[in-house]
Design a protein around this motif. Sequence first.
Motif, short mmCIF file in Angstrom:
data_model
loop_
_atom_site.label_atom_id
_atom_site.label_comp_id
_atom_site.label_asym_id
_atom_site.label_seq_id
_atom_site.Cartn_x
_atom_site.Cartn_y
_atom_site.Cartn_z
N GLN A 122 0.80 -1.22 0.00
CA GLN A 122 0.00 0.00 0.00
C GLN A 122 0.84 1.28 0.00
O GLN A 122 0.59 2.17 -0.80
CB GLN A 122 -0.97 -0.01 1.19
CG GLN A 122 -1.99 -1.13 1.09
CD GLN A 122 -2.96 -1.13 2.25
OE1 GLN A 122 -3.54 -0.09 2.59
NE2 GLN A 122 -3.13 -2.28 2.88
N VAL A 123 1.80 1.38 0.89
CA VAL A 123 2.58 2.61 0.98
C VAL A 123 3.53 2.74 -0.20
O VAL A 123 3.60 3.80 -0.83
CB VAL A 123 3.35 2.68 2.32
CG1 VAL A 123 4.25 3.92 2.35
CG2 VAL A 123 2.38 2.70 3.49
N LEU A 124 4.27 1.70 -0.50
CA LEU A 124 5.24 1.76 -1.58
C LEU A 124 4.60 2.13 -2.92
O LEU A 124 5.08 3.05 -3.59
CB LEU A 124 6.02 0.44 -1.68
CG LEU A 124 7.20 0.43 -2.63
CD1 LEU A 124 8.21 1.52 -2.30
CD2 LEU A 124 7.87 -0.94 -2.60
N PRO A 125 3.50 1.49 -3.34
CA PRO A 125 2.89 1.91 -4.62
C PRO A 125 2.36 3.35 -4.59
O PRO A 125 2.46 4.07 -5.58
CB PRO A 125 1.74 0.92 -4.81
CG PRO A 125 2.09 -0.26 -3.98
CD PRO A 125 2.86 0.28 -2.82
N ALA A 126 1.80 3.76 -3.46
CA ALA A 126 1.29 5.15 -3.36
C ALA A 126 2.43 6.14 -3.48
O ALA A 126 2.32 7.16 -4.18
CB ALA A 126 0.53 5.34 -2.05
N GLU A 154 12.05 4.14 -7.97
CA GLU A 154 13.37 4.06 -7.32
C GLU A 154 13.41 4.92 -6.06
O GLU A 154 13.87 4.47 -5.01
CB GLU A 154 14.48 4.48 -8.29
CG GLU A 154 14.77 3.44 -9.35
CD GLU A 154 15.89 3.88 -10.27
OE1 GLU A 154 16.77 4.65 -9.83
OE2 GLU A 154 15.86 3.47 -11.43
N ARG A 155 12.95 6.12 -6.17
CA ARG A 155 12.97 7.03 -5.02
C ARG A 155 12.02 6.53 -3.93
O ARG A 155 12.35 6.59 -2.74
CB ARG A 155 12.58 8.43 -5.48
CG ARG A 155 12.84 9.49 -4.45
CD ARG A 155 12.81 10.87 -5.08
NE ARG A 155 12.57 11.86 -4.05
CZ ARG A 155 11.79 12.90 -4.18
NH1 ARG A 155 11.18 13.13 -5.33
NH2 ARG A 155 11.62 13.74 -3.20
N GLY A 175 10.57 2.85 3.68
CA GLY A 175 10.87 2.32 5.01
C GLY A 175 11.14 3.41 6.03
O GLY A 175 10.71 3.31 7.19
N LEU A 176 11.83 4.46 5.60
CA LEU A 176 12.11 5.55 6.53
C LEU A 176 10.86 6.36 6.86
O LEU A 176 10.69 6.81 8.00
CB LEU A 176 13.21 6.45 5.96
CG LEU A 176 14.58 5.76 5.85
CD1 LEU A 176 15.57 6.65 5.12
CD2 LEU A 176 15.10 5.37 7.23
#
Length: 191
Positions: free
Chosen positions: A130-134, A142-143, A149-150
């Motif tokens: 959820q967070v990574l794709p958003a 890449e960014r 995670g941070l």
Amino acid sequence: MTDPSESGPGRRSSDRTKAAILRAAREHFAARGYERTTIRGVAADAGIDPSMVMRYFGTKERLFDAALAVDLRLPDLAAVPPHELPAVLVGHFVDRWEGDPADDALLVLLRSAVTNEQAAERMRRTFAEQVLPALAAALGPERAARCAGLIASQVLGLALTRYLLRLPPVVSLDRAALVAAYAPAVAAVLA
């Protein structure tokens, strides 16, 4: 024609029973963790026989999975101007937890993840799915991979200190002060 098993008084009763079980399960998992939560305890708090919990969920693991299904309901971050992104992210999580922190599956999951590997894996999966794709929609893949995670550490640290540990200096801050304090840290991660 509607299937009677999908609507009507029986269906509403079934939905209420499931909701009561899930609410009781979240409270138990939050207060006792996975290991010390029992089907009997959940059933007692839901006001039903333990066999009903087993009927609907089968096992404690499946009950845990259902009780801790997390939808972060993240806004479309691609539509947020970059300079507003840190405040939007922090504000989103604060608003979510300020609603009903006792019944928030993400907080229950956070508490359980410290002592239970299944909960920790669920937490990792929630952020990866959820967070990574958003973030990728707003920052590029890449960014986003470097930052996700941070950012999670910032918002989960806030959740831990405000809603679980209830540290007075953090609890005493209102929404605007929380966002103002945390947004620069998230901005630094995004830089």
